[in-house]
Design an enzyme around this catalytic site. Structure first.
Site, mmCIF file in Angstrom:
data_model
loop_
_atom_site.group_PDB
_atom_site.id
_atom_site.type_symbol
_atom_site.label_atom_id
_atom_site.label_comp_id
_atom_site.label_asym_id
_atom_site.label_seq_id
_atom_site.Cartn_x
_atom_site.Cartn_y
_atom_site.Cartn_z
ATOM 1 N N HIS A 66 52.766 21.073 45.636
ATOM 2 C CA HIS A 66 52.939 20.803 44.206
ATOM 3 C C HIS A 66 51.602 20.576 43.512
ATOM 4 O O HIS A 66 51.490 20.790 42.305
ATOM 5 C CB HIS A 66 53.859 19.596 44.005
ATOM 6 C CG HIS A 66 55.313 19.928 44.183
ATOM 7 N ND1 HIS A 66 56.313 19.370 43.417
ATOM 8 C CD2 HIS A 66 55.932 20.765 45.046
ATOM 9 C CE1 HIS A 66 57.485 19.857 43.802
ATOM 10 N NE2 HIS A 66 57.272 20.701 44.793
ATOM 11 N N ASN A 94 58.760 16.775 39.881
ATOM 12 C CA ASN A 94 58.143 15.660 40.590
ATOM 13 C C ASN A 94 58.782 14.303 40.320
ATOM 14 O O ASN A 94 58.735 13.416 41.169
ATOM 15 C CB ASN A 94 56.654 15.566 40.215
ATOM 16 C CG ASN A 94 55.872 16.806 40.598
ATOM 17 O OD1 ASN A 94 56.180 17.481 41.565
ATOM 18 N ND2 ASN A 94 54.843 17.116 39.811
#
Length: 319
Positions: A66, A94
């Site tokens: 990420h 997230n």
């Protein structure tokens, strides 16, 4: 004579460090002279964290993924919200999902202590921690390219747009990875990182209740038992039957239409990635090799090097 030789080697080491510090390329040997204890220290803290909670290995791997898909591998994902930082931690992919920040903080503290001062970037720590997590859970090792520097910005909008969501079909996944300089083999190999870890109910609810063509009905019913049609969004389900072991079960599941996420099953749905899924499902060596190569390639996405960025003292905030 011996004293002169030592002085020469010391000067050579300093020259090598100076050359690396302002180099625009990464190297697995970046910290060999300046802090040879850096990588062993990261490994020790990661192994302790994974021993304490096996799931943390997958979380640290995902943290690297990420990070790299937003502005490149620059530790932007670690920055907390401030008046000038629009934190990626609150982006849709997230928020209440990405984990491992406390482990990175612990690594940073221990590494800075071992090195005597902050010389190892948070971006490099995230990259090495991902590798060491995979190894701790039975996966392959690889030489992590080092020398990244840390960003002074974050980009929440980019995180929302560029981190691939779990509902993408194959063409969208291929395009998403292509935008990062990654090809179809990278897509399948890196998706194989889902051999580790769990997913939250809200990420696969639509698949287990509304998809019918490419999902095993018994598998869907089993997952429905832990993921109701509404509520309990954070309930966890394993991404494959052995979520804390690096193996080929993720790909075997896809052959049986038991991919947990829509984006997982999309890799084996009659498209051009079917053959790779079949190969990886029966050949752990090939999968491990390709995974390691793709992790190195992903780690090379737009790194800050030389005099770009900074080495953060605290991974959560700009110096």
């Amino acid at each position: 004579m011996a004293k002169n030789s030592f002085l020469f080697l010391h000067v050579l080491a300093i020259f090598s460090l100076a050359s690396m510090a302002f180099s625009n390329s990464l190297s697995p040997y970046f910290y060999d002279y300046v802090c040879p204890q850096a990588l062993p220290t990261i490994k020790r803290v990661v192994e302790d964290a994974v021993t304490e909670e096996r799931r943390m290995g997958a979380s640290l791997l995902r943290l690297h993924f990420h990070d790299c898909f937003v502005q490149g591998c620059d530790a932007s994902i670690l920055l907390d919200q401030t008046e000038t930082i629009d934190s990626e931690k609150t982006a849709r992919p997230n928020n209440n999902s990405i984990r491992g920040f406390e482990v990175i903080d612990k690594i940073k503290s221990e590494v800075d202590k071992a090195c005597g001062h902050p010389i190892v970037s948070c971006a490099d720590i995230v990259a090495v921690a991902a590798r060491d997590s995979v190894v701790a859970l039975g996966g392959p090792t690889w030489e992590v390219q080092l020398g990244r520097r840390d960003s002074t910005t974050a980009n929440r909008n980019m995180a929302n747009n560029d981190i691939p969501p779990p509902f993408l079909d194959l063409p969208a996944l291929i395009n998403n990875f292509k935008n990062q300089g990654l090809d179809e083999k990278d897509l399948v190999a890196l998706s194989g990182g889902h051999t580790l870890g769990f997913a939250q109910c809200f990420t696969f609810r639509d698949r287990i209740y509304n998809e019918t063509n490419n999902i095993d009905s018994t598998f869907a019913s089993q997952r429905q038992a832990d993921c109701p049609r509404s509520g309990d969004d954070s309930n966890l389900a394993p991404l494959d039957p052995t979520p804390v072991l690096f193996d080929t079960e993720y790909f075997s599941n896809l052959l049986c239409k038991k991919g947990l996420l829509h984006s997982d099953q999309a890799l084996f749905s009659g498209g051009q990635t079917d053959n790779l899924v079949q190969i990886y499902s029966t050949n752990l060596g090939t999968f491990a090799k390709d995974f390691a190569e793709s992790m190195i390639k992903m780690g090379n996405i737009k790194p800050l090097t030389g005099d770009q960025g900074q080495i953060r003292v605290n991974c959560r905030k700009v110096n």
